[in-house]
Design a protein around this motif. Sequence first.
Motif, PDB file in Angstrom:
ATOM      1  N   ALA A  10       0.818  -1.218   0.000  1.00 42.85           N
ATOM      2  CA  ALA A  10       0.000   0.000   0.000  1.00 42.85           C
ATOM      3  C   ALA A  10       0.852   1.268   0.000  1.00 42.85           C
ATOM      4  CB  ALA A  10      -0.948   0.000   1.194  1.00 42.85           C
ATOM      5  N   ASP A  11       2.087   1.178   0.492  1.00 43.61           N
ATOM      6  CA  ASP A  11       2.936   2.371   0.537  1.00 43.61           C
ATOM      7  C   ASP A  11       3.748   2.591  -0.738  1.00 43.61           C
ATOM      8  OD1 ASP A  11       4.938   0.439   0.734  1.00 43.61           O
ATOM      9  OD2 ASP A  11       6.054   1.540   2.252  1.00 43.61           O
ATOM     10  N   LEU A  12       3.707   1.672  -1.666  1.00 44.46           N
ATOM     11  CA  LEU A  12       4.488   1.797  -2.902  1.00 44.46           C
ATOM     12  C   LEU A  12       3.840   2.831  -3.822  1.00 44.46           C
ATOM     13  CD1 LEU A  12       6.980   0.507  -4.374  1.00 44.46           C
ATOM     14  CD2 LEU A  12       5.296  -0.780  -5.678  1.00 44.46           C
ATOM     15  N   ARG A  13       4.642   3.703  -4.379  1.00 42.49           N
ATOM     16  CA  ARG A  13       4.114   4.719  -5.299  1.00 42.49           C
ATOM     17  C   ARG A  13       3.470   4.040  -6.519  1.00 42.49           C
ATOM     18  NH1 ARG A  13       9.229   8.489  -6.026  1.00 42.49           N
ATOM     19  NH2 ARG A  13      10.213   6.492  -5.719  1.00 42.49           N
ATOM     20  N   GLN A  14       2.236   4.409  -6.786  1.00 40.68           N
ATOM     21  CA  GLN A  14       1.486   3.825  -7.897  1.00 40.68           C
ATOM     22  C   GLN A  14       2.179   4.056  -9.230  1.00 40.68           C
ATOM     23  OE1 GLN A  14      -1.112   1.737  -7.940  1.00 40.68           O
ATOM     24  NE2 GLN A  14      -1.031   1.693 -10.171  1.00 40.68           N
ATOM     25  N   ASP A  52      -0.423 -15.996  -2.935  1.00 37.87           N
ATOM     26  CA  ASP A  52      -0.566 -15.783  -4.373  1.00 37.87           C
ATOM     27  C   ASP A  52       0.753 -15.921  -5.128  1.00 37.87           C
ATOM     28  OD1 ASP A  52      -3.218 -15.345  -3.854  1.00 37.87           O
ATOM     29  OD2 ASP A  52      -3.082 -13.166  -3.984  1.00 37.87           O
ATOM     30  N   ASN A  53       1.796 -16.354  -4.412  1.00 36.37           N
ATOM     31  CA  ASN A  53       3.127 -16.556  -5.002  1.00 36.37           C
ATOM     32  C   ASN A  53       3.627 -15.298  -5.712  1.00 36.37           C
ATOM     33  OD1 ASN A  53       5.437 -18.082  -5.421  1.00 36.37           O
ATOM     34  ND2 ASN A  53       4.729 -18.794  -7.417  1.00 36.37           N
ATOM     35  N   ARG A  54       3.577 -14.180  -4.970  1.00 40.88           N
ATOM     36  CA  ARG A  54       4.009 -12.885  -5.495  1.00 40.88           C
ATOM     37  C   ARG A  54       5.113 -12.309  -4.608  1.00 40.88           C
ATOM     38  NH1 ARG A  54       0.607 -10.466  -9.228  1.00 40.88           N
ATOM     39  NH2 ARG A  54      -1.287 -11.632  -9.615  1.00 40.88           N
ATOM     40  N   VAL A  55       6.013 -11.582  -5.235  1.00 35.14           N
ATOM     41  CA  VAL A  55       7.039 -10.846  -4.510  1.00 35.14           C
ATOM     42  C   VAL A  55       6.413  -9.520  -4.074  1.00 35.14           C
ATOM     43  CG1 VAL A  55       9.285  -9.699  -4.672  1.00 35.14           C
ATOM     44  CG2 VAL A  55       8.923 -11.899  -5.820  1.00 35.14           C
ATOM     45  N   LEU A  56       6.448  -9.247  -2.780  1.00 30.59           N
ATOM     46  CA  LEU A  56       5.913  -7.989  -2.271  1.00 30.59           C
ATOM     47  C   LEU A  56       6.926  -6.882  -2.536  1.00 30.59           C
ATOM     48  CD1 LEU A  56       3.641  -6.577  -0.657  1.00 30.59           C
ATOM     49  CD2 LEU A  56       5.041  -6.983   1.387  1.00 30.59           C
ATOM     50  N   VAL A  57       6.485  -5.798  -3.173  1.00 25.94           N
ATOM     51  CA  VAL A  57       7.342  -4.645  -3.464  1.00 25.94           C
ATOM     52  C   VAL A  57       6.870  -3.499  -2.585  1.00 25.94           C
ATOM     53  CG1 VAL A  57       8.263  -3.121  -5.246  1.00 25.94           C
ATOM     54  CG2 VAL A  57       7.566  -5.458  -5.855  1.00 25.94           C
ATOM     55  N   THR A  58       7.784  -2.943  -1.804  1.00 27.50           N
ATOM     56  CA  THR A  58       7.423  -1.954  -0.800  1.00 27.50           C
ATOM     57  C   THR A  58       8.500  -0.888  -0.654  1.00 27.50           C
ATOM     58  OG1 THR A  58       6.734  -1.711   1.525  1.00 27.50           O
ATOM     59  CG2 THR A  58       8.430  -3.352   1.068  1.00 27.50           C
ATOM     60  N   HIS A  59       8.112   0.215  -0.037  1.00 24.32           N
ATOM     61  CA  HIS A  59       9.062   1.249   0.375  1.00 24.32           C
ATOM     62  C   HIS A  59       9.330   1.139   1.882  1.00 24.32           C
ATOM     63  CE1 HIS A  59       9.098   3.428  -3.377  1.00 24.32           C
ATOM     64  NE2 HIS A  59       7.806   3.684  -3.343  1.00 24.32           N
ATOM     65  N   ASP A  60       8.640   0.269   2.563  1.00 20.61           N
ATOM     66  CA  ASP A  60       8.645   0.184   4.026  1.00 20.61           C
ATOM     67  C   ASP A  60       9.914  -0.481   4.556  1.00 20.61           C
ATOM     68  OD1 ASP A  60       8.201  -0.187   6.718  1.00 20.61           O
ATOM     69  OD2 ASP A  60       6.277  -1.199   6.473  1.00 20.61           O
ATOM     70  N   ASN A  86      13.300   7.350  -1.928  1.00 19.64           N
ATOM     71  CA  ASN A  86      13.849   8.411  -2.777  1.00 19.64           C
ATOM     72  C   ASN A  86      14.460   7.888  -4.080  1.00 19.64           C
ATOM     73  OD1 ASN A  86      16.071   7.192  -1.652  1.00 19.64           O
ATOM     74  ND2 ASN A  86      17.074   9.082  -1.029  1.00 19.64           N
ATOM     75  N   LEU A  87      14.326   6.603  -4.356  1.00 16.68           N
ATOM     76  CA  LEU A  87      14.809   6.044  -5.617  1.00 16.68           C
ATOM     77  C   LEU A  87      13.968   6.616  -6.756  1.00 16.68           C
ATOM     78  CD1 LEU A  87      16.754   3.889  -6.873  1.00 16.68           C
ATOM     79  CD2 LEU A  87      14.838   2.273  -6.695  1.00 16.68           C
ATOM     80  N   PRO A  88      14.608   7.191  -7.767  1.00 19.52           N
ATOM     81  CA  PRO A  88      13.823   7.725  -8.890  1.00 19.52           C
ATOM     82  C   PRO A  88      12.924   6.641  -9.494  1.00 19.52           C
ATOM     83  CG  PRO A  88      16.085   8.481  -9.029  1.00 19.52           C
ATOM     84  CD  PRO A  88      16.040   7.442  -7.931  1.00 19.52           C
ATOM     85  N   ILE A  89      11.756   7.054  -9.918  1.00 15.25           N
ATOM     86  CA  ILE A  89      10.767   6.102 -10.443  1.00 15.25           C
ATOM     87  C   ILE A  89      11.346   5.280 -11.596  1.00 15.25           C
ATOM     88  CG2 ILE A  89       8.537   5.930 -11.654  1.00 15.25           C
ATOM     89  CD1 ILE A  89       7.610   8.283  -9.870  1.00 15.25           C
ATOM     90  N   GLY A  90      12.053   5.918 -12.506  1.00 14.49           N
ATOM     91  CA  GLY A  90      12.639   5.198 -13.636  1.00 14.49           C
ATOM     92  C   GLY A  90      13.607   4.121 -13.203  1.00 14.49           C
ATOM     93  N   GLU A  91      14.406   4.403 -12.183  1.00  2.22           N
ATOM     94  CA  GLU A  91      15.349   3.404 -11.670  1.00  2.22           C
ATOM     95  C   GLU A  91      14.618   2.253 -10.990  1.00  2.22           C
ATOM     96  OE1 GLU A  91      18.699   4.908  -9.433  1.00  2.22           O
ATOM     97  OE2 GLU A  91      18.785   6.689 -10.710  1.00  2.22           O
ATOM     98  N   ALA A  92      13.541   2.559 -10.276  1.00  2.00           N
ATOM     99  CA  ALA A  92      12.737   1.519  -9.640  1.00  2.00           C
ATOM    100  C   ALA A  92      12.127   0.598 -10.702  1.00  2.00           C
ATOM    101  CB  ALA A  92      11.639   2.141  -8.779  1.00  2.00           C
ATOM    102  N   ILE A  93      11.609   1.193 -11.752  1.00  4.41           N
ATOM    103  CA  ILE A  93      11.029   0.413 -12.852  1.00  4.41           C
ATOM    104  C   ILE A  93      12.095  -0.467 -13.497  1.00  4.41           C
ATOM    105  CG2 ILE A  93      10.023   0.607 -15.174  1.00  4.41           C
ATOM    106  CD1 ILE A  93       8.575   3.168 -14.088  1.00  4.41           C
ATOM    107  N   ASP A  94      13.271   0.106 -13.777  1.00  2.00           N
ATOM    108  CA  ASP A  94      14.363  -0.661 -14.364  1.00  2.00           C
ATOM    109  C   ASP A  94      14.730  -1.855 -13.491  1.00  2.00           C
ATOM    110  OD1 ASP A  94      14.526   1.110 -16.501  1.00  2.00           O
ATOM    111  OD2 ASP A  94      16.263   2.196 -15.687  1.00  2.00           O
ATOM    112  N   ALA A  95      14.812  -1.643 -12.175  1.00  2.00           N
ATOM    113  CA  ALA A  95      15.194  -2.715 -11.249  1.00  2.00           C
ATOM    114  C   ALA A  95      14.170  -3.846 -11.254  1.00  2.00           C
ATOM    115  CB  ALA A  95      15.362  -2.154  -9.843  1.00  2.00           C
TER     116      ALA A  95
END
Length: 107
Positions: A10-14, A52-60, A86-95
Amino acid sequence: MTEIRFQADADLRQAIVTGTVRREPRLDFRSANEAGLEGIKDLEVLALASRDNRVLVTHDRKTIPIEFGQFITVQTSSRVLILAQNLPIGEAIDAIILIWEASTAEE
């Protein structure tokens, strides 16, 4: 081999979820809204992602590492990916895309 699937906390930037799926439409990344995670306790979120066999992605970085440590002592989990706020959105997407391309759910 099964592809990794992701669950946004819920805390991850949409914008990270939206941008990731926009750049790689084949990637399965469920938003917190789709999963109904708003107001849900961390242990319940971890259980949902695991079920659901998913990796949880969070900022927490504050509570999730502690809760995850407790969670994996009694249940299996499909892992957690913590991204700096504070990770730029583009870098988060790339990762996320790199992890998805280079790994399988079994790893």
